[in-house]
Design a protein around this motif. Structure first.
Motif, short mmCIF file in Angstrom:
data_model
loop_
_atom_site.label_atom_id
_atom_site.label_comp_id
_atom_site.label_asym_id
_atom_site.label_seq_id
_atom_site.Cartn_x
_atom_site.Cartn_y
_atom_site.Cartn_z
N PHE A 182 0.87 -1.18 0.00
CA PHE A 182 0.00 0.00 0.00
C PHE A 182 0.90 1.23 0.00
O PHE A 182 1.82 1.34 0.83
CB PHE A 182 -0.90 -0.02 1.24
CG PHE A 182 -1.71 1.24 1.42
CD1 PHE A 182 -2.84 1.48 0.66
CD2 PHE A 182 -1.33 2.20 2.37
CE1 PHE A 182 -3.59 2.64 0.83
CE2 PHE A 182 -2.06 3.35 2.55
CZ PHE A 182 -3.19 3.58 1.78
N LEU A 183 0.66 2.17 -0.92
CA LEU A 183 1.56 3.30 -1.10
C LEU A 183 0.82 4.50 -1.66
O LEU A 183 -0.31 4.37 -2.14
CB LEU A 183 2.71 2.92 -2.05
CG LEU A 183 2.35 2.56 -3.49
CD1 LEU A 183 3.57 2.79 -4.39
CD2 LEU A 183 1.93 1.10 -3.63
N PRO A 184 1.41 5.70 -1.63
CA PRO A 184 0.76 6.86 -2.24
C PRO A 184 0.76 6.75 -3.75
O PRO A 184 1.64 6.14 -4.35
CB PRO A 184 1.64 8.04 -1.77
CG PRO A 184 2.96 7.43 -1.47
CD PRO A 184 2.67 6.06 -0.95
N GLY A 185 -0.26 7.36 -4.38
CA GLY A 185 -0.33 7.33 -5.84
C GLY A 185 0.73 8.20 -6.48
O GLY A 185 1.39 9.02 -5.82
N LEU A 186 0.91 8.03 -7.77
CA LEU A 186 1.87 8.84 -8.54
C LEU A 186 1.34 10.26 -8.72
O LEU A 186 0.16 10.53 -8.54
CB LEU A 186 2.11 8.19 -9.90
CG LEU A 186 2.78 6.81 -9.85
CD1 LEU A 186 2.67 6.12 -11.21
CD2 LEU A 186 4.24 6.93 -9.44
#
Length: 441
Positions: free
Chosen positions: A210-214
């Motif tokens: 799970f990570l921040p979007g581009l």
């Protein structure tokens, strides 16, 4: 009197024998402890990798070489020396399942400031200061391992999409530089702050992240969504989030086959989000890759396909931001593609003396095809955006990789980049030396 002396001598003898016995046992325990300590793996891990290269390009380096190709067909070539990547790794096992890892990367031997020729724009020279650019904290994570099948990692982590992101050390690819296709259309090495769950079950390995979007305002014609992973600010904008997944299988001896994917919106991850109002900018990426190492052969390959929704509207929004110094302000492909394959044979495997010394010499060949503007979207008027065909390329390469020892490699290759007929092809020759490994055991 004689009886007292006799008893004193007897007590002394007993004490002496007991002392020698205790000391002998202590020495035995000490020896076992020392052996155990030698055998026991250190809790501190130090390591890293580095590359130094020299390249001679036999084509013009003028930024207009694609817009007016015939004018620069007979230009002199140009050469360069570079330190593409030098990375230091520090890890520590705290015990009870807790560990940490960190990597500091120096790209091109710099200190976050570089002057670049923006050939995809107007050829202007730009001094760029980029967080995550020339000097970067590539990894910093804490991990709790509950079992071999269940590990939770939190912090700044490598995004497990594509082949090169997971296998980017210089001993894990034949070319002097990283594979050109993936390294063009994807962030590489792609690292983000997030949460990762991974583990190994029999002959399978999985990872979910799970990570921040581009950040859509940093997408470009030449590199598709690559620039969206970094941030020019002291923080990473996270109005939209993303997910990544990877599965690898090791059922066949010497062979690993992996699939990976990514999905996330990108339009709202801008400080000028009003320019992207009502747009999602959904990025979808799928990849399959493999590597084979057996019978004196090494073969590797990957295929990546990606799509970007609202690419036409995002392109228009980015052009409106160019004057602010935020965005390259170029058209962006709705679809991008990359295909790469390489294979090499160990010539020293046929020479018993050199094989016994564990030296290796691989003769290899490689082919790449990639296009960040494989398909183009439409603008708000329904008109299809212009496909800038110079960014769709093929590349063939051949060369040698010499390993005097396992962790050091000396590389040499000749490559030939092929374009459509209206452009000039780009041959070059490169030499490099690299290492990767751990300094502690």
């Amino acid at each position: 009197m004689k009886r007292k002396v006799f008893w004193l001598l007897l007590c002394f003898a007993a004490f002496t024998v007991n002392t020698f016995a205790v000391n002998a046992e202590d020495n035995k325990d000490k020896g076992n402890t020392e052996k155990t300590e030698v055998a026991k793996k250190s809790r501190l891990t130090l390591g890293g990798y580095g590359e130094a290269v020299m390249t001679r390009n036999f084509y013009s380096d003028n930024w207009k070489r694609y817009t007016d190709a015939s004018k620069y067909k007979d230009d002199n070539g140009h050469g360069r020396f570079d330190l593409p990547h030098v990375v230091l790794f520090i890890g520590y096992d705290f015990g009870k399942g807790w560990s940490m890892g960190s990597e500091i990367e120096f790209e091109h031997g710099g200190t976050e400031s570089a002057v670049e020729i923006e050939e995809e724009e107007t050829g202007e020279y730009e001094s760029e200061i980029e967080r995550g650019g020339e000097v970067a904290l590539e990894q910093f994570w804490l991990q709790k391992s509950f079992s071999r099948a269940f590990n939770l990692r939190l912090g700044h982590i490598i995004v497990p999409v594509g082949m090169t992101n997971g296998h980017h050390m210089p001993t894990e690819f034949f070319g002097v530089y990283r594979p050109e296709g993936e390294n063009t259309i994807l962030p590489c090495t792609w690292h983000e702050t997030g949460i990762s769950l991974w583990g190994k079950v029999k002959r399978w390995r999985y990872e979910v992240m799970f990570l921040p979007g581009l950040d859509a305002d940093r997408f470009s014609n030449k590199n598709w969504i690559q620039g969206g992973a970094g941030s020019p600010y002291e923080f990473k904008i996270a109005n939209s989030y993303a997910g990544a997944v990877r599965i690898d299988n090791y059922s066949i001896k010497g062979l690993r086959i992996g699939v990976s994917g990514y999905v996330g919106n990108s339009a709202s991850n801008s400080l000028k989000a009003v320019n992207f109002k009502n747009l999602n900018g959904t990025v979808l990426i799928g990849s399959v890759d493999f590597d084979y190492n057996a019978h004196n052969w090494i073969a590797r390959g990957s295929f990546v396909y990606g799509s970007l929704s609202n690419s036409g509207q995002i392109s228009e929004a980015n052009r409106s931001l160019k004057g602010y110094g935020i965005s390259p302000g170029t058209n962006i492909g709705s679809d991008a593609i990359s295909l790469g394959i390489e294979a090499g044979y160990d010539l020293f495997s046929q020479i018993a003396k050199l094989k016994g010394k564990e030296q290796r010499l691989y003769l290899f060949g490689r082919y790449d095809y990639y296009d960040p503007m494989y398909k183009m979207g439409t603008n708000t008027k329904g008109q299809q955006l212009l496909d800038e065909e110079q960014w769709g390329r093929q590349r063939i390469a051949a060369g040698l990789n010499y390993y005097p020892i396992k962790d050091i490699v000396i590389k040499g290759e000749y490559s030939y980049r092929l374009f459509k007929s209206q452009y000039n092809n780009e041959p070059s020759i490169s030499l490099g030396i690299a290492y990767s490994g751990f300094f502690t055991k």
